[in-house]
Design a protein around this motif. Structure first.
Motif, PDB file in Angstrom:
ATOM      1  N   LEU A 190       0.812  -1.210   0.000  1.00  0.00           N
ATOM      2  CA  LEU A 190       0.000   0.000   0.000  1.00  0.00           C
ATOM      3  C   LEU A 190       0.850   1.267   0.000  1.00  0.00           C
ATOM      4  O   LEU A 190       0.344   2.354   0.292  1.00  0.00           O
ATOM      5  CB  LEU A 190      -0.942  -0.003   1.206  1.00  0.00           C
ATOM      6  CG  LEU A 190      -1.946  -1.168   1.248  1.00  0.00           C
ATOM      7  CD1 LEU A 190      -2.799  -1.095   2.498  1.00  0.00           C
ATOM      8  CD2 LEU A 190      -2.816  -1.189   0.000  1.00  0.00           C
ATOM      9  N   ARG A 191       2.125   1.154  -0.337  1.00  0.00           N
ATOM     10  CA  ARG A 191       2.991   2.329  -0.416  1.00  0.00           C
ATOM     11  C   ARG A 191       2.848   2.942  -1.818  1.00  0.00           C
ATOM     12  O   ARG A 191       3.325   2.387  -2.801  1.00  0.00           O
ATOM     13  CB  ARG A 191       4.436   1.957  -0.136  1.00  0.00           C
ATOM     14  CG  ARG A 191       5.437   3.115  -0.252  1.00  0.00           C
ATOM     15  CD  ARG A 191       5.122   4.258   0.716  1.00  0.00           C
ATOM     16  NE  ARG A 191       5.323   3.876   2.086  1.00  0.00           N
ATOM     17  CZ  ARG A 191       6.461   4.039   2.753  1.00  0.00           C
ATOM     18  NH1 ARG A 191       7.496   4.604   2.150  1.00  0.00           N
ATOM     19  NH2 ARG A 191       6.554   3.668   4.007  1.00  0.00           N
ATOM     20  N   GLU A 192       2.185   4.085  -1.885  1.00  0.00           N
ATOM     21  CA  GLU A 192       1.907   4.702  -3.180  1.00  0.00           C
ATOM     22  C   GLU A 192       3.184   5.042  -3.939  1.00  0.00           C
ATOM     23  O   GLU A 192       3.254   4.867  -5.161  1.00  0.00           O
ATOM     24  CB  GLU A 192       1.069   5.975  -2.983  1.00  0.00           C
ATOM     25  CG  GLU A 192       0.634   6.609  -4.301  1.00  0.00           C
ATOM     26  CD  GLU A 192      -0.162   7.887  -4.114  1.00  0.00           C
ATOM     27  OE1 GLU A 192      -1.398   7.820  -4.180  1.00  0.00           O
ATOM     28  OE2 GLU A 192       0.468   8.954  -3.889  1.00  0.00           O
ATOM     29  N   ALA A 193       4.194   5.526  -3.232  1.00  0.00           N
ATOM     30  CA  ALA A 193       5.436   5.917  -3.897  1.00  0.00           C
ATOM     31  C   ALA A 193       6.044   4.757  -4.659  1.00  0.00           C
ATOM     32  O   ALA A 193       6.606   4.938  -5.747  1.00  0.00           O
ATOM     33  CB  ALA A 193       6.431   6.452  -2.863  1.00  0.00           C
ATOM     34  N   ALA A 194       5.943   3.544  -4.121  1.00  0.00           N
ATOM     35  CA  ALA A 194       6.495   2.372  -4.806  1.00  0.00           C
ATOM     36  C   ALA A 194       5.712   2.090  -6.086  1.00  0.00           C
ATOM     37  O   ALA A 194       6.293   1.796  -7.142  1.00  0.00           O
ATOM     38  CB  ALA A 194       6.469   1.164  -3.879  1.00  0.00           C
ATOM     39  N   HIS A 195       4.397   2.169  -6.016  1.00  0.00           N
ATOM     40  CA  HIS A 195       3.575   1.944  -7.210  1.00  0.00           C
ATOM     41  C   HIS A 195       3.879   2.982  -8.287  1.00  0.00           C
ATOM     42  O   HIS A 195       3.961   2.652  -9.483  1.00  0.00           O
ATOM     43  CB  HIS A 195       2.097   2.000  -6.839  1.00  0.00           C
ATOM     44  CG  HIS A 195       1.608   0.808  -6.081  1.00  0.00           C
ATOM     45  ND1 HIS A 195       1.245  -0.361  -6.697  1.00  0.00           N
ATOM     46  CD2 HIS A 195       1.441   0.604  -4.751  1.00  0.00           C
ATOM     47  CE1 HIS A 195       0.860  -1.239  -5.780  1.00  0.00           C
ATOM     48  NE2 HIS A 195       0.970  -0.679  -4.594  1.00  0.00           N
ATOM     49  N   GLU A 224     -10.032  -0.899  -2.849  1.00  0.00           N
ATOM     50  CA  GLU A 224     -10.474  -2.093  -2.125  1.00  0.00           C
ATOM     51  C   GLU A 224      -9.936  -2.144  -0.708  1.00  0.00           C
ATOM     52  O   GLU A 224     -10.674  -2.473   0.231  1.00  0.00           O
ATOM     53  CB  GLU A 224     -10.034  -3.339  -2.896  1.00  0.00           C
ATOM     54  CG  GLU A 224     -10.452  -4.648  -2.226  1.00  0.00           C
ATOM     55  CD  GLU A 224     -10.027  -5.865  -3.019  1.00  0.00           C
ATOM     56  OE1 GLU A 224     -10.168  -6.985  -2.488  1.00  0.00           O
ATOM     57  OE2 GLU A 224      -9.542  -5.704  -4.157  1.00  0.00           O
ATOM     58  N   GLU A 225      -8.654  -1.824  -0.530  1.00  0.00           N
ATOM     59  CA  GLU A 225      -8.009  -1.985   0.777  1.00  0.00           C
ATOM     60  C   GLU A 225      -8.187  -0.778   1.691  1.00  0.00           C
ATOM     61  O   GLU A 225      -8.303  -0.938   2.911  1.00  0.00           O
ATOM     62  CB  GLU A 225      -6.518  -2.265   0.591  1.00  0.00           C
ATOM     63  CG  GLU A 225      -6.208  -3.532  -0.177  1.00  0.00           C
ATOM     64  CD  GLU A 225      -6.625  -4.791   0.572  1.00  0.00           C
ATOM     65  OE1 GLU A 225      -6.681  -4.750   1.818  1.00  0.00           O
ATOM     66  OE2 GLU A 225      -6.901  -5.806  -0.095  1.00  0.00           O
ATOM     67  N   LEU A 226      -8.212   0.425   1.107  1.00  0.00           N
ATOM     68  CA  LEU A 226      -8.226   1.641   1.911  1.00  0.00           C
ATOM     69  C   LEU A 226      -9.482   2.485   1.721  1.00  0.00           C
ATOM     70  O   LEU A 226      -9.744   3.378   2.530  1.00  0.00           O
ATOM     71  CB  LEU A 226      -6.989   2.499   1.591  1.00  0.00           C
ATOM     72  CG  LEU A 226      -5.627   1.829   1.779  1.00  0.00           C
ATOM     73  CD1 LEU A 226      -4.521   2.743   1.283  1.00  0.00           C
ATOM     74  CD2 LEU A 226      -5.411   1.465   3.241  1.00  0.00           C
ATOM     75  N   GLY A 227     -10.193   2.225   0.645  1.00  0.00           N
ATOM     76  CA  GLY A 227     -11.372   3.030   0.363  1.00  0.00           C
ATOM     77  C   GLY A 227     -11.050   4.454  -0.045  1.00  0.00           C
ATOM     78  O   GLY A 227     -11.830   5.372   0.214  1.00  0.00           O
ATOM     79  N   ILE A 228      -9.899   4.643  -0.688  1.00  0.00           N
ATOM     80  CA  ILE A 228      -9.482   5.986  -1.089  1.00  0.00           C
ATOM     81  C   ILE A 228      -9.017   5.972  -2.539  1.00  0.00           C
ATOM     82  O   ILE A 228      -8.726   4.922  -3.110  1.00  0.00           O
ATOM     83  CB  ILE A 228      -8.337   6.523  -0.203  1.00  0.00           C
ATOM     84  CG1 ILE A 228      -7.088   5.627  -0.345  1.00  0.00           C
ATOM     85  CG2 ILE A 228      -8.774   6.622   1.254  1.00  0.00           C
ATOM     86  CD1 ILE A 228      -5.868   6.182   0.351  1.00  0.00           C
ATOM     87  N   GLU A 229      -8.945   7.177  -3.097  1.00  0.00           N
ATOM     88  CA  GLU A 229      -8.381   7.392  -4.423  1.00  0.00           C
ATOM     89  C   GLU A 229      -6.875   7.650  -4.297  1.00  0.00           C
ATOM     90  O   GLU A 229      -6.408   8.125  -3.250  1.00  0.00           O
ATOM     91  CB  GLU A 229      -9.031   8.610  -5.085  1.00  0.00           C
ATOM     92  CG  GLU A 229     -10.308   8.310  -5.831  1.00  0.00           C
ATOM     93  CD  GLU A 229     -10.034   7.646  -7.175  1.00  0.00           C
ATOM     94  OE1 GLU A 229      -9.190   8.142  -7.952  1.00  0.00           O
ATOM     95  OE2 GLU A 229     -10.668   6.615  -7.445  1.00  0.00           O
ATOM     96  N   PRO A 230      -6.101   7.371  -5.339  1.00  0.00           N
ATOM     97  CA  PRO A 230      -4.698   7.803  -5.336  1.00  0.00           C
ATOM     98  C   PRO A 230      -4.603   9.321  -5.159  1.00  0.00           C
ATOM     99  O   PRO A 230      -5.560  10.054  -5.443  1.00  0.00           O
ATOM    100  CB  PRO A 230      -4.185   7.350  -6.704  1.00  0.00           C
ATOM    101  CG  PRO A 230      -5.083   6.221  -7.087  1.00  0.00           C
ATOM    102  CD  PRO A 230      -6.431   6.579  -6.535  1.00  0.00           C
ATOM    103  N   SER A 231      -3.438   9.782  -4.727  1.00  0.00           N
ATOM    104  CA  SER A 231      -3.234  11.201  -4.430  1.00  0.00           C
ATOM    105  C   SER A 231      -3.221  12.051  -5.697  1.00  0.00           C
ATOM    106  O   SER A 231      -3.163  11.527  -6.828  1.00  0.00           O
ATOM    107  CB  SER A 231      -1.909  11.390  -3.702  1.00  0.00           C
ATOM    108  OG  SER A 231      -0.828  11.096  -4.573  1.00  0.00           O
ATOM    109  N   ALA A 232      -3.259  13.360  -5.495  1.00  0.00           N
ATOM    110  CA  ALA A 232      -3.158  14.284  -6.626  1.00  0.00           C
ATOM    111  C   ALA A 232      -1.847  14.080  -7.377  1.00  0.00           C
ATOM    112  O   ALA A 232      -1.802  14.155  -8.611  1.00  0.00           O
ATOM    113  CB  ALA A 232      -3.271  15.720  -6.134  1.00  0.00           C
ATOM    114  N   ALA A 233      -0.768  13.809  -6.644  1.00  0.00           N
ATOM    115  CA  ALA A 233       0.522  13.557  -7.291  1.00  0.00           C
ATOM    116  C   ALA A 233       0.463  12.309  -8.161  1.00  0.00           C
ATOM    117  O   ALA A 233       1.059  12.256  -9.242  1.00  0.00           O
ATOM    118  CB  ALA A 233       1.615  13.418  -6.237  1.00  0.00           C
ATOM    119  N   ALA A 234      -0.271  11.295  -7.715  1.00  0.00           N
ATOM    120  CA  ALA A 234      -0.403  10.073  -8.502  1.00  0.00           C
ATOM    121  C   ALA A 234      -1.172  10.335  -9.794  1.00  0.00           C
ATOM    122  O   ALA A 234      -0.817   9.821 -10.860  1.00  0.00           O
ATOM    123  CB  ALA A 234      -1.097   8.996  -7.678  1.00  0.00           C
TER     124      ALA A 234
END
Length: 256
Positions: A190-195, A224-234
């Motif tokens: 769940l580490r966005e930076a890695a994705h 599914e896991e967090l119920g959130i959207e990726p960040s604005a940076a993503a």
């Protein structure tokens, strides 16, 4: 005399190039004490902290005296100067080299080099740190302080994986960046930076369609896991990949 203490993974101590056998410690607790001191970096551990680490709530009748006995056994195993008394507690002496300390120092060097705009130096430092990794310290001890050390060094390893991936991208090596980013995802899904490093590396390697597929997979995982959207940076990374994928080929080159 030099003593190398390896605490990343299973504990091993090496003196002047030869591994120290378990029988040299005179029991299990001196080895446990060595592991505990190895997680303290260059800070002295008080007698009370050592007693808590060794016995928890089941303290012996005279904890300080028992700690002193174990320190003496550890000195016999590692060398008299291996454990020094300081501020009412104990720590490893200056000639004792702990792999976890070196691991942390190399990661710090990588972070400093990256901040200074030296990706080659950052890449080398992170790679050297990751080469020391044999598992979280101490992998064979079930105790609160071992859990703390494991959490700390797992996070440090994740930072190194992300750092070396970023440096590899800057150096024009998307394959290395992709491999390290995927290893980081295996450690922390769940580490966005890695994705995002995976997305950028695949795009830099000439596979924008695959990069966008990975971005969508990240989005689905987070929903599914967090119920959130990726960040604005993503979302900015996604737009950049889309723009590069749909931009016309430079003049003089055939489009693909």
């Amino acid at each position: 005399m030099s003593v190398h203490v390896q605490v990343l993974g299973t504990y091993v101590a090496v003196r002047d190039g030869a591994p120290i056998p378990d029988t040299a410690y005179g029991g299990r607790l001196p080895r446990r004490l060595a592991r505990f001191l190895a997680t303290r970096a260059d800070h002295a551990a008080s007698q009370a902290a050592i007693a808590d680490a060794l016995w928890g709530a089941d303290q012996p009748g005279d904890p300080a005296a028992n700690v002193a006995v174990l320190v003496n056994r550890l000195r016999r195993a590692l060398g008299d100067a291996a454990v020094v008394t300081m501020d009412g507690g104990y720590r490893f002496g200056g000639h004792v080299i702990v792999d976890a300390d070196r691991f942390g120092s190399l990661i710090g060097e990588g972070q400093s080099a990256a901040a200074a705009g030296r990706p080659q130096d950052a890449y080398a430092a992170y790679r050297a740190a990751l080469a020391l990794w044999r598992g979280p310290p101490p992998a064979d001890v079930d105790a609160w302080w071992a859990d703390e050390a494991s959490t700390h060094w797992r996070q440090a390893r994740l930072d190194a994986l992300l750092g070396v991936s970023e440096a590899a991208l800057e150096l024009g090596n998307p394959a290395a960046a992709l491999a390290c980013a995927r290893e980081a995802i295996a450690e922390d899904p769940l580490r966005e930076a890695a994705h995002l490093l995976v997305v950028r590396a695949r795009a830099a390697g000439g596979d924008p369609a695959g990069a966008l597929d990975d971005w969508q997979a990240m989005r689905a995982t987070f929903a599914e896991e967090l119920g959130i959207e990726p960040s604005a940076a993503a979302h900015e990374v996604q737009r950049a990949v889309l723009a590069a994928a749909t931009s016309p080929a430079p003049a003089g080159r055939p489009s693909r």
